[in-house]
Design a protein around this motif. Sequence first.
Motif, mmCIF file in Angstrom:
data_model
loop_
_atom_site.group_PDB
_atom_site.id
_atom_site.type_symbol
_atom_site.label_atom_id
_atom_site.label_comp_id
_atom_site.label_asym_id
_atom_site.label_seq_id
_atom_site.Cartn_x
_atom_site.Cartn_y
_atom_site.Cartn_z
ATOM 1 N N TRP A 14 3.028 0.701 0.391
ATOM 2 C CA TRP A 14 2.767 2.055 0.886
ATOM 3 C C TRP A 14 3.575 2.343 2.151
ATOM 4 O O TRP A 14 4.199 3.398 2.282
ATOM 5 C CB TRP A 14 1.280 2.223 1.152
ATOM 6 C CG TRP A 14 0.944 3.464 1.943
ATOM 7 C CD1 TRP A 14 0.688 3.544 3.274
ATOM 8 C CD2 TRP A 14 0.858 4.803 1.432
ATOM 9 N NE1 TRP A 14 0.441 4.838 3.642
ATOM 10 C CE2 TRP A 14 0.532 5.640 2.534
ATOM 11 C CE3 TRP A 14 1.011 5.361 0.172
ATOM 12 C CZ2 TRP A 14 0.369 7.014 2.398
ATOM 13 C CZ3 TRP A 14 0.849 6.737 0.034
ATOM 14 C CH2 TRP A 14 0.528 7.543 1.133
ATOM 15 N N GLU A 15 3.571 1.404 3.097
ATOM 16 C CA GLU A 15 4.301 1.606 4.344
ATOM 17 C C GLU A 15 5.803 1.734 4.105
ATOM 18 O O GLU A 15 6.491 2.466 4.821
ATOM 19 C CB GLU A 15 4.033 0.441 5.301
ATOM 20 C CG GLU A 15 2.647 0.433 5.901
ATOM 21 C CD GLU A 15 2.503 1.475 7.005
ATOM 22 O OE1 GLU A 15 2.861 1.185 8.149
ATOM 23 O OE2 GLU A 15 2.021 2.585 6.701
ATOM 24 N N SER A 18 6.197 5.240 1.304
ATOM 25 C CA SER A 18 5.599 6.542 1.584
ATOM 26 C C SER A 18 6.421 7.312 2.619
ATOM 27 O O SER A 18 7.267 6.750 3.323
ATOM 28 C CB SER A 18 4.170 6.365 2.111
ATOM 29 O OG SER A 18 4.191 5.818 3.419
ATOM 30 N N ASN A 19 6.170 8.609 2.696
ATOM 31 C CA ASN A 19 6.864 9.474 3.649
ATOM 32 C C ASN A 19 5.999 9.798 4.856
ATOM 33 O O ASN A 19 6.214 10.792 5.540
ATOM 34 C CB ASN A 19 7.282 10.778 2.954
ATOM 35 C CG ASN A 19 8.317 10.537 1.872
ATOM 36 O OD1 ASN A 19 9.220 9.713 2.041
ATOM 37 N ND2 ASN A 19 8.190 11.247 0.761
ATOM 38 N N THR A 20 5.009 8.936 5.149
ATOM 39 C CA THR A 20 4.134 9.148 6.294
ATOM 40 C C THR A 20 4.963 9.151 7.582
ATOM 41 O O THR A 20 5.799 8.276 7.808
ATOM 42 C CB THR A 20 3.075 8.029 6.377
ATOM 43 O OG1 THR A 20 2.364 7.983 5.135
ATOM 44 C CG2 THR A 20 2.099 8.299 7.510
ATOM 45 N N MET A 21 4.710 10.147 8.440
ATOM 46 C CA MET A 21 5.513 10.285 9.653
ATOM 47 C C MET A 21 5.236 9.163 10.643
ATOM 48 O O MET A 21 6.156 8.572 11.224
ATOM 49 C CB MET A 21 5.236 11.644 10.316
ATOM 50 C CG MET A 21 6.090 11.904 11.545
ATOM 51 S SD MET A 21 5.817 13.568 12.223
ATOM 52 C CE MET A 21 6.358 14.566 10.828
ATOM 53 N N PHE A 22 3.961 8.847 10.874
ATOM 54 C CA PHE A 22 3.588 7.821 11.852
ATOM 55 C C PHE A 22 2.977 6.630 11.104
ATOM 56 O O PHE A 22 1.831 6.692 10.672
ATOM 57 C CB PHE A 22 2.597 8.388 12.872
ATOM 58 C CG PHE A 22 3.137 9.561 13.636
ATOM 59 C CD1 PHE A 22 4.092 9.374 14.624
ATOM 60 C CD2 PHE A 22 2.700 10.846 13.354
ATOM 61 C CE1 PHE A 22 4.597 10.463 15.328
ATOM 62 C CE2 PHE A 22 3.205 11.928 14.053
ATOM 63 C CZ PHE A 22 4.157 11.741 15.037
ATOM 64 N N LYS A 23 3.760 5.592 10.972
ATOM 65 C CA LYS A 23 3.326 4.432 10.202
ATOM 66 C C LYS A 23 2.709 3.390 11.124
ATOM 67 O O LYS A 23 3.115 3.229 12.269
ATOM 68 C CB LYS A 23 4.511 3.845 9.437
ATOM 69 C CG LYS A 23 5.089 4.822 8.420
ATOM 70 C CD LYS A 23 6.158 4.179 7.574
ATOM 71 C CE LYS A 23 6.660 5.172 6.510
ATOM 72 N NZ LYS A 23 7.661 4.580 5.604
#
Length: 238
Positions: A14-15, A18-23
């Motif tokens: 996932w890390e 994914s396109n998560t801004m704050f990992k």
Amino acid sequence: MVVGFVLIAAFGVWETLSNTMFKLCPPHLFRSHKGREFTAPFVVAFIVTMFYYSVNVIWPTTVNVFYLRSNVSRSTELPLTLPPNVGLVFGSLCLMAFGNLLGHWKWTLIGAWTGMVLFGALIGLVTPFKQSLMITFCCINASFFGWAQYESIAFTQLGAPQQDLGFSGGLAGMARYAGGSLAQAIYTTILTNTQSTRAAITIPAAAIAAGMSPENAQTLLAALSLGAAAISDVPGTQ
């Protein structure tokens, strides 16, 4: 443990994808310089704590089984708790006093790691008749651990860019406690299973050698976990 490893693997995927801004665990931090700047000391910090927990499982068990008897005085008993703790403090103080003076941080970490592994393995020579030698090995092992533990945590900070110091510090703390928890589960499980396996062989054999019938010897083995009252009810124990 299996569920935990699966969840960690899923979290890593996932890390990474994914396109998560704050990992929580930025992948670029682990990939920096092909893992040499952060990932390697992170793994060291994870594993090195296992030696602390190994000593804190092995040494108290050794003391209780081999070196403490009903006639041992308190003044003799209490110093036997000191070797791991004195060694840990001594190694940490040596790092603070001589770490910067010696320099060559990678080599000193390798040296501390090697000494920790060597003297940790030498504790396997323990017998009821080697108390002084085991105290020495345990203390030296803990001293190398004290040096390696804090230097590995410092390395995780040295290998991270300034803007990622919060991530690296949090991950270093996580590595320390997660490695310790994993080690405690492993060591306790191995110790319990080994003791049970050896007891199933040695106790009936000793009882039969002392004159007990094979049937009563097996009954004695089953009664061991039930306490003194159950043991005294086994024919032939009186």
